[in-house]
Write an enzyme that holds these catalytic residues in place. Structure first.
Site, PDB file in Angstrom:
ATOM      1  N   ARG A   1      -0.967  -2.499  -6.792  1.00  0.00           N
ATOM      2  CA  ARG A   1      -1.254  -3.532  -5.785  1.00  0.00           C
ATOM      3  C   ARG A   1      -2.236  -4.562  -6.355  1.00  0.00           C
ATOM      4  O   ARG A   1      -2.034  -5.772  -6.223  1.00  0.00           O
ATOM      5  CB  ARG A   1      -1.822  -2.868  -4.534  1.00  0.00           C
ATOM      6  CG  ARG A   1      -2.231  -3.814  -3.400  1.00  0.00           C
ATOM      7  CD  ARG A   1      -2.569  -2.972  -2.174  1.00  0.00           C
ATOM      8  NE  ARG A   1      -3.270  -3.720  -1.153  1.00  0.00           N
ATOM      9  CZ  ARG A   1      -2.691  -4.464  -0.204  1.00  0.00           C
ATOM     10  NH1 ARG A   1      -1.374  -4.592  -0.187  1.00  0.00           N
ATOM     11  NH2 ARG A   1      -3.411  -5.091   0.708  1.00  0.00           N
TER      12      ARG A   1
ATOM     13  N   HIS B   1      -3.741  -9.067   4.130  1.00  0.00           N
ATOM     14  CA  HIS B   1      -5.189  -9.109   4.376  1.00  0.00           C
ATOM     15  C   HIS B   1      -5.484  -9.975   5.596  1.00  0.00           C
ATOM     16  O   HIS B   1      -5.004 -11.099   5.682  1.00  0.00           O
ATOM     17  CB  HIS B   1      -5.936  -9.707   3.178  1.00  0.00           C
ATOM     18  CG  HIS B   1      -6.008  -8.794   1.997  1.00  0.00           C
ATOM     19  ND1 HIS B   1      -6.191  -9.246   0.710  1.00  0.00           N
ATOM     20  CD2 HIS B   1      -5.922  -7.436   1.906  1.00  0.00           C
ATOM     21  CE1 HIS B   1      -6.216  -8.208  -0.113  1.00  0.00           C
ATOM     22  NE2 HIS B   1      -6.054  -7.111   0.581  1.00  0.00           N
TER      23      HIS B   1
ATOM     24  N   LYS C   1      -1.710  -2.360   8.201  1.00  0.00           N
ATOM     25  CA  LYS C   1      -2.790  -1.819   9.026  1.00  0.00           C
ATOM     26  C   LYS C   1      -2.681  -2.349  10.450  1.00  0.00           C
ATOM     27  O   LYS C   1      -2.402  -3.516  10.655  1.00  0.00           O
ATOM     28  CB  LYS C   1      -4.147  -2.194   8.420  1.00  0.00           C
ATOM     29  CG  LYS C   1      -4.433  -1.475   7.098  1.00  0.00           C
ATOM     30  CD  LYS C   1      -5.816  -1.806   6.584  1.00  0.00           C
ATOM     31  CE  LYS C   1      -6.131  -1.007   5.324  1.00  0.00           C
ATOM     32  NZ  LYS C   1      -7.472  -1.297   4.801  1.00  0.00           N
TER      33      LYS C   1
ATOM     34  N   ARG D   1       0.854  -1.180   0.000  1.00  0.00           N
ATOM     35  CA  ARG D   1       0.000   0.000   0.000  1.00  0.00           C
ATOM     36  C   ARG D   1       0.896   1.239   0.000  1.00  0.00           C
ATOM     37  O   ARG D   1       2.031   1.195   0.466  1.00  0.00           O
ATOM     38  CB  ARG D   1      -0.892   0.028   1.244  1.00  0.00           C
ATOM     39  CG  ARG D   1      -1.789  -1.188   1.416  1.00  0.00           C
ATOM     40  CD  ARG D   1      -2.538  -1.100   2.747  1.00  0.00           C
ATOM     41  NE  ARG D   1      -3.448  -2.222   2.954  1.00  0.00           N
ATOM     42  CZ  ARG D   1      -3.142  -3.325   3.636  1.00  0.00           C
ATOM     43  NH1 ARG D   1      -1.923  -3.470   4.172  1.00  0.00           N
ATOM     44  NH2 ARG D   1      -4.029  -4.297   3.791  1.00  0.00           N
TER      45      ARG D   1
ATOM     46  N   TYR E   1      -9.634 -10.857  -5.975  1.00  0.00           N
ATOM     47  CA  TYR E   1      -8.666 -10.855  -7.071  1.00  0.00           C
ATOM     48  C   TYR E   1      -8.736 -12.117  -7.920  1.00  0.00           C
ATOM     49  O   TYR E   1      -7.967 -12.258  -8.866  1.00  0.00           O
ATOM     50  CB  TYR E   1      -7.249 -10.702  -6.518  1.00  0.00           C
ATOM     51  CG  TYR E   1      -7.045  -9.426  -5.763  1.00  0.00           C
ATOM     52  CD1 TYR E   1      -6.943  -8.218  -6.433  1.00  0.00           C
ATOM     53  CD2 TYR E   1      -6.972  -9.416  -4.371  1.00  0.00           C
ATOM     54  CE1 TYR E   1      -6.772  -7.038  -5.744  1.00  0.00           C
ATOM     55  CE2 TYR E   1      -6.791  -8.240  -3.673  1.00  0.00           C
ATOM     56  CZ  TYR E   1      -6.691  -7.052  -4.369  1.00  0.00           C
ATOM     57  OH  TYR E   1      -6.522  -5.880  -3.684  1.00  0.00           O
TER      58      TYR E   1
ATOM     59  N   HIS F   1      -2.640   1.934  -5.750  1.00  0.00           N
ATOM     60  CA  HIS F   1      -3.438   0.729  -5.516  1.00  0.00           C
ATOM     61  C   HIS F   1      -3.632  -0.081  -6.797  1.00  0.00           C
ATOM     62  O   HIS F   1      -3.872  -1.290  -6.735  1.00  0.00           O
ATOM     63  CB  HIS F   1      -4.794   1.108  -4.907  1.00  0.00           C
ATOM     64  CG  HIS F   1      -5.069   0.397  -3.619  1.00  0.00           C
ATOM     65  ND1 HIS F   1      -4.265   0.530  -2.501  1.00  0.00           N
ATOM     66  CD2 HIS F   1      -6.036  -0.479  -3.256  1.00  0.00           C
ATOM     67  CE1 HIS F   1      -4.741  -0.214  -1.530  1.00  0.00           C
ATOM     68  NE2 HIS F   1      -5.810  -0.848  -1.960  1.00  0.00           N
TER      69      HIS F   1
END
Length: 295
Positions: free
Chosen positions: A244, A267, A170, A146, A276, A241
């Site tokens: 990504r 994730h 994150k 990211r 995806y 992104h």
């Protein structure tokens, strides 16, 4: 309400370790909520009930809020009211029976391989900022990071000898992402030769620097990628992104394990990674030609 909101924001920042960007989103949602309550003369948290929240949601819909933004708003105020009840700032949680609207998760454009190559080959490698940009683009596509993760990267997070990069995602969760030979080659030259020239008199450990020797900003990286996309004649919406998404899509199209891709992307929920598994148009045509008896 102001005091409870600030206590809540402090709680999610310290206890949950959320990023500044996420905290900012929570703060904006709670400001909308507080403004609506004040406009409707709701002065105490215990005066809020389910009907008031539903009317607030209706107001946001009338203002043009998307279902995705609305879902996040509900998630924010639900978490806020749960905190208020748990910490005894409130006697009840009025969000208990509030349903979160479903929304369709849409992926941005994914680049074809030839578009990725065109983008990567656009920077001028004879210039320091051009070599930096090529290295950064190679790293974004090689790792699927990211934009917030790449601006937080320090030189010490890159292990060229072992061939991996340490990424803080994150919630400040750490993950290790492998590096391929091509990006290692660019990183080696950038770190040893180019970065010292960009560093000037500063002492920052940030990996990617602007021409003043400071860490590249989020906006700076967006601008760089957009600029090269135009030069490469890529007629798609191009953001960090996009690289990504292209990273994940190309891995899965070529047979990569879903769990491995989930790990590399950072994730927490594999259902996010499953987005995806869509197949590109070129891949559909390729499979049709290869397998259909009358193709």
């Amino acid at each position: 309400m102001n005091t409870i909101i600030e206590e809540y924001l402090n709680f999610i920042q310290i206890e949950k370790g959320l990023s500044n960007n996420t905290i900012g989103a929570y703060r904006r949602d709670l400001k909308k909520y507080k403004d609506y309550l004040e406009d409707n003369k709701i002065s105490h948290i215990d005066f809020i009930d389910r009907q008031i929240i539903q009317e607030c949601l209706g107001h946001l819909i009338d203002m043009g809020q998307s279902s995705k933004s609305l879902a996040r708003f509900i998630s924010t105020i639900r978490s806020f009211h749960q905190f208020a009840l748990r910490e005894k700032y409130a006697a009840k949680d009025p969000t208990v029976l509030i349903e979160t609207p479903k929304y369709e998760k849409k992926l941005p454009d994914v680049l074809e391989i030839d578009e990725v190559i065109a983008l990567l080959e656009t920077p001028d490698l004879t210039k320091n900022n051009g070599y930096r940009d090529r290295t950064m683009l190679e790293l974004l596509y090689a790792t699927g990071m990211r934009v917030t993760e790449i601006i937080q990267l320090d030189v010490e997070d890159v292990n060229l000898m072992m061939g991996f990069v340490r990424v803080f995602g994150k919630g400040n969760k750490e993950r290790i992402v492998p590096l391929g030979d091509t990006v290692i080659e660019y990183l080696t030259t950038y770190i040893e030769t180019v970065r010292p020239q960009l560093l000037k008199q500063t002492t920052t450990q940030a990996l990617f620097l602007n021409m003043h020797g400071k860490s590249l900003s989020r906006q700076g990286i967006w601008k760089i990628i957009k600029q090269y996309g135009l030069k490469a004649n890529i007629n798609k919406t191009l953001t960090p992104h996009t690289l990504r998404h292209s990273f994940a899509t190309h891995l899965l199209e070529n047979g990569a394990d879903l769990r491995a891709v989930q790990e590399m992307l950072g994730h927490s929920d594999i259902s996010t990674t499953q987005l995806y598994t869509h197949v590109s148009k070129s891949q559909i045509r390729k499979m049709y030609t290869q397998f259909h008896p009358r193709a």
